[in-house]
Every structure is written in structure tokens, then in C-alpha cells.
Scaffold this active site. Structure first.
Site, PDB file in Angstrom:
ATOM      1  N   HIS A 144      60.232  12.097  33.356  1.00  0.00           N
ATOM      2  CA  HIS A 144      61.399  12.777  32.789  1.00  0.00           C
ATOM      3  C   HIS A 144      60.977  14.069  32.088  1.00  0.00           C
ATOM      4  O   HIS A 144      61.534  15.143  32.353  1.00  0.00           O
ATOM      5  CB  HIS A 144      62.107  11.834  31.803  1.00  0.00           C
ATOM      6  CG  HIS A 144      63.287  12.427  31.126  1.00  0.00           C
ATOM      7  ND1 HIS A 144      64.580  12.073  31.456  1.00  0.00           N
ATOM      8  CD2 HIS A 144      63.391  13.344  30.141  1.00  0.00           C
ATOM      9  CE1 HIS A 144      65.421  12.761  30.700  1.00  0.00           C
ATOM     10  NE2 HIS A 144      64.718  13.536  29.880  1.00  0.00           N
ATOM     11  N   GLU A 145      59.989  13.975  31.205  1.00  0.00           N
ATOM     12  CA  GLU A 145      59.546  15.155  30.460  1.00  0.00           C
ATOM     13  C   GLU A 145      58.837  16.155  31.372  1.00  0.00           C
ATOM     14  O   GLU A 145      59.014  17.366  31.240  1.00  0.00           O
ATOM     15  CB  GLU A 145      58.651  14.753  29.280  1.00  0.00           C
ATOM     16  CG  GLU A 145      59.321  13.876  28.237  1.00  0.00           C
ATOM     17  CD  GLU A 145      60.592  14.447  27.641  1.00  0.00           C
ATOM     18  OE1 GLU A 145      60.795  15.684  27.655  1.00  0.00           O
ATOM     19  OE2 GLU A 145      61.408  13.647  27.151  1.00  0.00           O
ATOM     20  N   HIS A 148      61.220  18.433  33.132  1.00  0.00           N
ATOM     21  CA  HIS A 148      61.682  19.566  32.315  1.00  0.00           C
ATOM     22  C   HIS A 148      60.734  20.752  32.440  1.00  0.00           C
ATOM     23  O   HIS A 148      61.184  21.892  32.581  1.00  0.00           O
ATOM     24  CB  HIS A 148      61.807  19.179  30.840  1.00  0.00           C
ATOM     25  CG  HIS A 148      62.994  18.341  30.521  1.00  0.00           C
ATOM     26  ND1 HIS A 148      64.270  18.669  30.911  1.00  0.00           N
ATOM     27  CD2 HIS A 148      63.102  17.187  29.833  1.00  0.00           C
ATOM     28  CE1 HIS A 148      65.114  17.745  30.489  1.00  0.00           C
ATOM     29  NE2 HIS A 148      64.422  16.829  29.826  1.00  0.00           N
TER      30      HIS A 148
END
Length: 176
Positions: A144-145, A148
């Protein structure tokens, strides 16, 4: 590198707002350990705590550097600098994810259950290389990170919205 809340986070002031999903952009590699990098890591910690996140990437706070933080326990966050996904397992799991850049939405996202990753940590004011295999929730949060830092959000990754619905949600977020 672990960053401890009590040692680092001494106030409740957060000066930067979270960058919403439509405005997330790919980041630049961190080349060296500098005072500015340490300051940016502390800013990211403050942001994550202020918004009660499990993790946060630098670009969610408008910092154009390739690093993110993930909560390790109640008092510590791990700092992942210049992270990479080396390989991804074939087993995938679809689960709901929330995101600070997509407030008030939980979207279904497919992620690999196991990933092999690398990153850099700061030790004695220099970078050291770390490599590890992550599974389950740890693998999901890392992916998820990491997304980004590549300019990707859960709106891009969700499997529950069609293309028109994704565009509509991105438009709603960009008008806030």
C-alpha cells in the site's frame, strides 16, 4: 531504522495536510542522509500520528522523497527508505483497505500475500541495505505505502469500482 514516538513526537502540531489520491505523484530516490531527510521523517511521523494512520508515505505530505513509515507497535515506526519490491508471491487476497489520501472510503484491493522486499535504513548516519520477506498484513501495508511512492492509490488498485466509478471518485476527491 525504528523511530520512537516518545523520543521524536513532542507536540501535536501538524503543518502539512494530507495529499489526496488524485494528486499523489511518484517520488525521487533519497541519495544521502541529511538533516533535511531526518526532519522530513519526523514530519511524516507527526502526520501519521495526527491522522492516526498505520503508515504514511512521504508524498502523502507533499515530500518528494522515496520513503515511508509503518507502525511496528504502539511506540515505534519503521522507516523504509528507497524501498523496492523484489518479487511477489502468486497467492493474492482481496481485502478492504483504508487510506489517509482517500478519506472516509474503504475499498477492496487485491494484494500478494507474500513479497520479498528491500529498503535502506539509517545507521551511524549512513544507509545500510535490508532485505526481508513479508507476509500477510505486513506485506499488504508495505505494498500500500510502496504504491504511493509510485504515484498509485487504492482508487487505482481497487477491484470493486469500474473505470467510470474510479474517475468519479477521483473527481470528488480532487474537488475537496
Amino acid at each position: 531504522m525504528l523511530i520512537n514516538i516518545k523520543e521524536t513526537y513532542t507536540d501535536r502540531v501538524i503543518l502539512k495536510q494530507i495529499v489526496l489520491a488524485p494528486f499523489i505523484r511518484q517520488t525521487k530516490k533519497v541519495e544521502s542522509v541529511t538533516e533535511e531527510l531526518i526532519k522530513d521523517i519526523k514530519t511524516a511521523l507527526k502526520g501519521c500520528l495526527a491522522y492516526d494512520g498505520m503508515g504514511i508515505s512521504a508524498n502523502q505530505l507533499g515530500i518528494n522523497k522515496s520513503f515511508f513509515l509503518i507502525r511496528e507497535d504502539e511506540e515505534n515506526f519503521r522507516v523504509y527508505i528507497n524501498p523496492k519490491i523484489i518479487s511477489m508471491g502468486k497467492e493474492k487476497l482481496v481485502e478492504k483497505e483504508g487510506c489517509l489520501s482517500v478519506p472516509r472510503y474503504n475499498l477492496m484491493v487485491s494484494r500478494s500475500e507474500e513479497i520479498k522486499v528491500s529498503w535502506q535504513e539509517i545507521q551511524n548516519n549512513e544507509f545500510i541495505n535490508v532485505e526481508k520477506t513479508l507476509t500477510g498484513f505486513d506485506a499488504r501495508v508495505f505494498q500500500h505505502e510502496y504504491d504511493h511512492l509510485q504515484g498509485i492509490s487504492i482508487v487505482d488498485r481497487t477491484c470493486q469500482l469500474n473505470r467510470a466509478e474510479k474517475r468519479s471518485l477521483a473527481k470528488q476527491l480532487s474537488q475537496r
